[in-house]
Design an enzyme around this catalytic site. Structure first.
Site, PDB file in Angstrom:
ATOM      1  N   SER A 114       0.798  -1.231   0.000  1.00 19.47           N
ATOM      2  CA  SER A 114       0.000   0.000   0.000  1.00 19.47           C
ATOM      3  C   SER A 114       0.831   1.282   0.000  1.00 19.47           C
ATOM      4  O   SER A 114       0.514   2.221  -0.739  1.00 19.47           O
ATOM      5  CB  SER A 114      -0.980  -0.001   1.182  1.00 19.47           C
ATOM      6  N   LYS A 137     -10.913  -4.180  10.436  1.00 14.80           N
ATOM      7  CA  LYS A 137     -11.930  -3.651   9.520  1.00 14.80           C
ATOM      8  C   LYS A 137     -13.298  -3.486  10.185  1.00 14.80           C
ATOM      9  O   LYS A 137     -14.086  -2.623   9.795  1.00 14.80           O
ATOM     10  CB  LYS A 137     -12.067  -4.551   8.293  1.00 14.80           C
ATOM     11  N   ASN A 153     -12.733  -0.439   5.146  1.00 15.23           N
ATOM     12  CA  ASN A 153     -11.306  -0.529   4.813  1.00 15.23           C
ATOM     13  C   ASN A 153     -10.728   0.802   4.328  1.00 15.23           C
ATOM     14  O   ASN A 153      -9.536   0.896   4.060  1.00 15.23           O
ATOM     15  CB  ASN A 153     -11.049  -1.631   3.781  1.00 15.23           C
ATOM     16  N   ARG A 194     -13.368 -22.186   8.533  1.00 15.61           N
ATOM     17  CA  ARG A 194     -12.848 -23.129   9.528  1.00 15.61           C
ATOM     18  C   ARG A 194     -13.783 -23.260  10.723  1.00 15.61           C
ATOM     19  O   ARG A 194     -13.984 -24.344  11.254  1.00 15.61           O
ATOM     20  CB  ARG A 194     -11.463 -22.674  10.028  1.00 15.61           C
TER      21      ARG A 194
END
EC number: 1.1.1.25
Length: 269
Positions: A24, A72, A93, A153
């Protein structure tokens, strides 16, 4: 990169945890220089304790910020307001003057439209249930995806995302893996590209990968192997950055120019 910082230099940056790998600052500092903007983009790699101690101060002094894992969702409670999309997705974000936005969502919509257009009739499988998964699931649903299956998961996060999607009028459920035979779109929002089985990739019309180092992950390699359309993690990273700059400055450098710069600097491979 800005050669001289002065009184008028605006501060931008990325907030996250364990983010030394991020591209970024290269992307945005290149854009600032190209656009002639007096600004600098820094990385704020914060554990949870540091985040809670300094987030309000950062919001006061920074003109704009990006937010990545794991903040976030957490960052939303510190903002003055959030736009329609980030409010529905419950993840931010991009921040501009204490206002929250979700440019992951915008990037997925932009890129999917270019690749296959309308999603009507497609079944979408999203691996993961965090902020990126939320953005992808909402974007694909808004493009007309007939169903969203969350593969994760743990069922706790997956259930939360399914409830959020269904609450907004979409058709979502939890699956252990993809079991459809055609018209499939697969999204990997986890750090592990090998989480998506190869037989699932074979049946896909489009594969979307959030991992961008390396650009050609195992998932993207398999998509190429079976001649499946794909959106790689670098495309997503760059497009969401471009959308963030449009929010900050109402202008941006093109995706193509940024990607060309990153390859020229050997920052991606």
């Amino acid at each position: 990169m800005l050669e001289e910082i002065n009184y008028d230099t605006k501060l931008f940056g990325l907030i996250g945890k364990n983010i030394k790998y991020t591209l970024s600052p290269y992307i945005h500092n290149f854009s600032f220089t190209t656009l002639g903007i007096n600004a600098v983009y820094l990385v704020f790699d914060l554990d949870e304790m540091k985040f809670n101690r300094i987030i309000n101060g950062l919001l006061e002094i920074a003109e704009g910020l990006n937010v990545t894992i794991p903040y976030k969702e957490e960052v939303m409670k510190y903002l003055d307001n959030t736009d329609t999309y980030s409010t529905r997705i419950q993840a931010v974000n991009t921040i501009y003057k204490k206002g929250g936005y979700n440019t992951d969502y915008l990037a997925i919509k932009n890129l999917v439209r270019k690749k296959i257009g309308n999603m009507s009739g497609y079944e979408c499988y999203v691996y993961g249930a965090g902020g990126a998964a939320k953005a992808a699931a909402f974007a694909l649903s808004e493009l007309g995806c007939s169903s969203i299956s969350i593969v994760n998961r743990t069922n706790l996060r997956a259930n939360e995302l399914v409830e959020l999607l269904n609450k907004n009028g979409y058709n979502a459920s939890i699956k252990e893996n993809c079991n459809s035979t055609s018209n499939i779109v697969v999204v990997n929002s986890t750090p592990n590209p090998s989480v998506v089985p190869e037989n699932c990739i074979q049946k896909s019309e489009l594969v979307i990968e959030f991992v961008y180092k390396p650009v050609e992950t195992e998932l993207i390699k398999n998509a190429k192997k079976y001649s499946i359309k794909y959106i790689d993690g670098l495309e997503i990273l760059v497009n969401q950055a471009v959308e963030a700059e449009k929010i900050w400055f109402n202008k941006s450098v093109s995706d193509e120019k940024i990607i060309e710069y990153l390859y020229a600097r050997k920052l991606v491979w």
